[in-house]
Design a protein around this motif. Structure first.
Motif, mmCIF file in Angstrom:
data_model
loop_
_atom_site.group_PDB
_atom_site.id
_atom_site.type_symbol
_atom_site.label_atom_id
_atom_site.label_comp_id
_atom_site.label_asym_id
_atom_site.label_seq_id
_atom_site.Cartn_x
_atom_site.Cartn_y
_atom_site.Cartn_z
ATOM 1 N N ARG A 70 29.486 32.535 47.238
ATOM 2 C CA ARG A 70 28.902 31.916 48.431
ATOM 3 C C ARG A 70 29.893 32.053 49.585
ATOM 4 O O ARG A 70 29.855 32.994 50.333
ATOM 5 C CB ARG A 70 28.557 30.454 48.137
ATOM 6 C CG ARG A 70 27.430 30.314 47.088
ATOM 7 C CD ARG A 70 26.979 28.873 46.942
ATOM 8 N NE ARG A 70 28.028 28.063 46.306
ATOM 9 C CZ ARG A 70 28.164 27.944 44.978
ATOM 10 N NH1 ARG A 70 27.352 28.586 44.163
ATOM 11 N NH2 ARG A 70 29.109 27.187 44.476
ATOM 12 N N ASP A 71 30.779 31.071 49.705
ATOM 13 C CA ASP A 71 31.722 31.114 50.831
ATOM 14 C C ASP A 71 33.158 31.243 50.382
ATOM 15 O O ASP A 71 34.084 31.151 51.200
ATOM 16 C CB ASP A 71 31.574 29.849 51.694
ATOM 17 C CG ASP A 71 30.233 29.836 52.415
ATOM 18 O OD1 ASP A 71 29.740 30.921 52.759
ATOM 19 O OD2 ASP A 71 29.681 28.732 52.606
ATOM 20 N N GLU A 72 33.397 31.406 49.074
ATOM 21 C CA GLU A 72 34.741 31.647 48.550
ATOM 22 C C GLU A 72 34.684 32.795 47.536
ATOM 23 O O GLU A 72 33.751 32.858 46.740
ATOM 24 C CB GLU A 72 35.317 30.399 47.858
ATOM 25 C CG GLU A 72 35.545 29.214 48.760
ATOM 26 C CD GLU A 72 34.312 28.356 48.887
ATOM 27 O OE1 GLU A 72 33.440 28.429 47.983
ATOM 28 O OE2 GLU A 72 34.179 27.631 49.890
ATOM 29 N N VAL A 73 35.675 33.635 47.576
ATOM 30 C CA VAL A 73 35.799 34.734 46.613
ATOM 31 C C VAL A 73 37.183 34.643 46.000
ATOM 32 O O VAL A 73 38.194 34.742 46.716
ATOM 33 C CB VAL A 73 35.602 36.118 47.273
ATOM 34 C CG1 VAL A 73 35.864 37.228 46.263
ATOM 35 C CG2 VAL A 73 34.207 36.237 47.846
ATOM 36 N N ALA A 74 37.247 34.445 44.685
ATOM 37 C CA ALA A 74 38.523 34.290 43.990
ATOM 38 C C ALA A 74 38.923 35.599 43.321
ATOM 39 O O ALA A 74 38.082 36.306 42.754
ATOM 40 C CB ALA A 74 38.418 33.178 42.962
ATOM 41 N N VAL A 75 40.225 35.883 43.360
ATOM 42 C CA VAL A 75 40.751 37.133 42.819
ATOM 43 C C VAL A 75 42.057 36.835 42.085
ATOM 44 O O VAL A 75 42.878 36.033 42.563
ATOM 45 C CB VAL A 75 41.034 38.153 43.960
ATOM 46 C CG1 VAL A 75 41.548 39.474 43.372
ATOM 47 C CG2 VAL A 75 39.803 38.375 44.814
ATOM 48 N N ARG A 76 42.232 37.466 40.919
ATOM 49 C CA ARG A 76 43.540 37.417 40.262
ATOM 50 C C ARG A 76 44.244 38.732 40.526
ATOM 51 O O ARG A 76 43.786 39.792 40.088
ATOM 52 C CB ARG A 76 43.403 37.184 38.756
ATOM 53 C CG ARG A 76 44.779 37.043 38.093
ATOM 54 C CD ARG A 76 44.697 37.035 36.583
ATOM 55 N NE ARG A 76 46.028 36.929 35.997
ATOM 56 C CZ ARG A 76 46.326 37.182 34.725
ATOM 57 N NH1 ARG A 76 45.341 37.542 33.895
ATOM 58 N NH2 ARG A 76 47.559 37.073 34.273
ATOM 59 N N LEU A 77 45.385 38.638 41.216
ATOM 60 C CA LEU A 77 46.136 39.854 41.521
ATOM 61 C C LEU A 77 46.989 40.294 40.352
ATOM 62 O O LEU A 77 47.270 41.482 40.185
ATOM 63 C CB LEU A 77 47.031 39.624 42.747
ATOM 64 C CG LEU A 77 46.302 39.345 44.068
ATOM 65 C CD1 LEU A 77 47.309 39.229 45.199
ATOM 66 C CD2 LEU A 77 45.290 40.441 44.370
ATOM 67 N N GLY A 78 47.405 39.374 39.524
ATOM 68 C CA GLY A 78 48.259 39.702 38.391
ATOM 69 C C GLY A 78 49.194 38.559 38.110
ATOM 70 O O GLY A 78 49.551 37.775 39.018
ATOM 71 N N GLY A 79 49.632 38.436 36.857
ATOM 72 C CA GLY A 79 50.532 37.334 36.503
ATOM 73 C C GLY A 79 49.914 35.999 36.855
ATOM 74 O O GLY A 79 48.753 35.729 36.531
ATOM 75 N N GLU A 80 50.665 35.148 37.546
ATOM 76 C CA GLU A 80 50.166 33.831 37.963
ATOM 77 C C GLU A 80 49.784 33.811 39.438
ATOM 78 O O GLU A 80 49.714 32.754 40.062
ATOM 79 C CB GLU A 80 51.226 32.755 37.681
ATOM 80 C CG GLU A 80 52.496 32.891 38.500
ATOM 81 C CD GLU A 80 53.561 33.770 37.849
ATOM 82 O OE1 GLU A 80 54.740 33.587 38.163
ATOM 83 O OE2 GLU A 80 53.203 34.628 37.000
#
Length: 571
Positions: free
Chosen positions: A459-469
């Motif tokens: 919706r209005d937020e997009v979450a991404v894991r770049l790597g590690g923590e």
């Protein structure tokens, strides 16, 4: 189909009235000789063969004799006609009882082609009641049917096929039009080589039926020499295309590598050798007639072998081809036997081949339609699998969030959609969690962190894991900084709730960059990441478990007129 009935309609009324059952008389004897043999020498020659055997078109001159006993005094023959085939000249003599001889000489293209069968006609010399025989001298004949199908008749309308025969021929021609339209439609969607080859084959068969059946003379005025070449030339090309089509059409693995190479090699042999012999140069006259038919022997052997192997290997395409080609093989062997002089028969037997051709084309069109559906299903499945793999390759396998590759490929589009806040999140002292509690617990903490920030994704937020923590949240809309801070604070709560065995609170630090909409195009992902990383470093350096932010502005006044900036805003 419209073209077929138009062709039948355009055939003149006199042609439509032709009947192969009319008063036409076959030769009683035949012979061959050298070029220097004259009519006078042949009258009482012992070379005459007065049986339906030993026909040859390899000698320089072929002779035909029509005795008076074959016609009635009330119906004296006036015309000579025979199958359209190459020759250099024809001389016709009317021999009277007293030895008087009247001779007419014709060049190859003096013949009058008719549109009711592959034939041409010539006028006989004056035939009288005292005429006892008609002798025909054919110089450099290139075809045995040119001799075996020769006739004399008093009625020119008896020289061609019947109206029924011509309507059937027109029907065959019409039957070939629809498969051609199918091929064109299939190729628009299915860019496969075998579709093009089949379209070429259909066109070749249409030309063959038009030329071999004589209908082509309704549309185009062609000399005998050209008409004699077109049909065998097109047939040779068609046979070569048939083998190339088979190699391209059957499923991968339906032919062994050796069989496939042999099929293609014999296809090119057929396209080259019989095609050359079909041109019927007078220099090749001694051997091109027999040579033309014998040159098809490799193809006649290869086709059953190739189909049999493909059937044995379970090819569905080969099943269609076996059904389609069986009538064509039978008709082809009949034409081969007649063309090589193994037996004689009327030219109307060619209609077996025309109908076999139309049947083949229609069945193969159905096979292409079936193959089209199979390939489409396979391609749809492959695309679905590729899309699934693509999605998997863009997802972090542990948390299910988008990975760095995915956000990089979509970042420009996300900016255009209004995602103007870039929040970089890092778990505080996460190495200590792994070292003290193990990587399994650490992974559980990462999953809990992802669950805490994924809440508004899509919706209005997009979450991404770049790597590690390290994580990124892109936000749009109002109060993005407040919402980002709420997500950050929710991380510690979610980890404490979902991860057992931790004796400490796992917090997170965050660096946030807000950019104006018209500033988006000036900064890419790496630029924003670099700014957010500096802010994250400041948050870590000043005690962790906090947020440092920067709101970028676009100034539209010269640098000297800008006010001094303090606090968290920068240009």
């Amino acid at each position: 189909m419209t073209l077929a009935f138009l062709a039948a309609w355009l055939v003149p009324a006199s042609v439509k009235a032709h009947s192969s059952e009319g008063p036409a008389f076959a030769p009683t004897c035949h012979a061959t000789s050298g070029l220097d043999t004259t009519f006078e020498r042949m009258v009482n020659s012992e070379r005459w063969v007065c049986s339906d055997s030993d026909w040859r078109a390899s000698d320089p001159v072929a002779w035909l004799k029509f005795d008076k006993a074959t016609w009635d005094d009330d119906a004296l023959p006036r015309f000579f006609y025979t199958r359209t085939a190459r020759h250099s000249a024809i001389a016709i003599a009317a021999l009277d009882a007293d030895g008087t001889m009247r001779v007419e000489h014709y060049r190859e293209n003096d013949g009058d082609p008719i549109a009711a069968g592959p034939k041409f006609t010539l006028d006989l010399p004056e035939i009288r009641e005292e005429t006892r025989a008609v002798l025909v001298r054919i110089e450099r004949p290139h075809s045995i049917p040119l001799l075996t199908e020769a006739r004399v008749s008093f009625d020119k309308s008896a020289t061609g096929w019947s109206q029924r025969d011509m309507m059937l021929l027109a029907l065959v021609l019409g039957m070939l039009v629809l498969p051609l339209l199918f091929d064109i439609s299939f190729f628009v969607v299915l860019r496969e080589k075998f579709v093009v080859l089949h379209a070429v084959l259909v066109i070749a068969m249409m030309i063959y039926v038009l030329s071999a059946g004589g209908l082509i003379t309704v549309f185009v005025d062609l000399p005998v020499s050209a008409l004699a070449i077109i049909a065998p030339l097109i047939w040779a090309i068609g046979m070569g295309i048939v083998l190339l089509f088979f190699a391209a059409f059957v499923e991968p693995g339906a032919q062994s590598p050796l069989m496939r190479r042999a099929t293609i090699a014999i296809a090119w042999w057929t396209l080259l050798v019989p095609t050359f012999l079909s041109l019927q140069f007078h220099a090749t006259q001694p051997f091109d007639d027999q040579g033309y038919f014998l040159a098809f022997v490799p193809a006649m052997i290869m086709i059953p072998l190739a189909v049999a192997q493909a059937l044995w290997r379970g090819s569905m395409a080969a099943r269609f081809i076996a059904v389609a080609w069986l009538p064509m093989i039978v008709a082809g062997f009949e034409r081969f036997a007649r063309g090589t002089g193994l037996y004689t028969g009327p030219s109307t037997l060619d209609q077996m081949l025309y109908f076999a051709t139309a049947f083949e084309v229609i069945v193969i069109s159905l096979a292409i339609a079936h193959r089209f559906l199979v390939l489409r299903r396979e391609r749809d499945a492959a695309l679905t699998e590729a899309e699934t793999l693509e999605r998997l390759s863009e997802r972090d396998p542990l948390t299910g969030l988008m990975n760095r590759r995915a956000v990089l490929s979509r970042f420009e589009g996300l900016r255009d959609e209004g995602f103007d806040t870039f929040a970089l999140i890092d778990l505080d002292k996460f190495k200590d969690v792994n070292d003290r509690f193990g990587h399994q617990v650490g992974d559980q903490a990462l999953v809990a962190c992802a669950d805490a920030i994924r809440g508004g994704e899509g919706r209005d937020e997009v979450a991404v894991r770049l790597g590690g923590e390290e994580f990124v949240v892109l936000l749009r809309g109002s109060e993005t900084l407040t919402r980002a801070e709420a997500l950050r604070q929710g991380i510690a709560i979610r980890i404490a709730r979902d991860v057992e065995g931790l004796d400490r609170v796992v917090t997170a630090s965050m660096g946030v960059v807000e950019i104006p909409r018209d500033f988006n195009a000036m900064m890419d992902f790496d630029d924003l990441y670099a700014r957010a990383d500096k802010l994250l470093y400041e948050a870590k350096a000043t005690g962790r478990n906090r947020t440092t932010y920067e709101r970028l502005k676009v100034f539209r006044t010269p640098p000297a007129a800008r006010p001094n900036l303090t606090g968290a805003e920068a240009a």
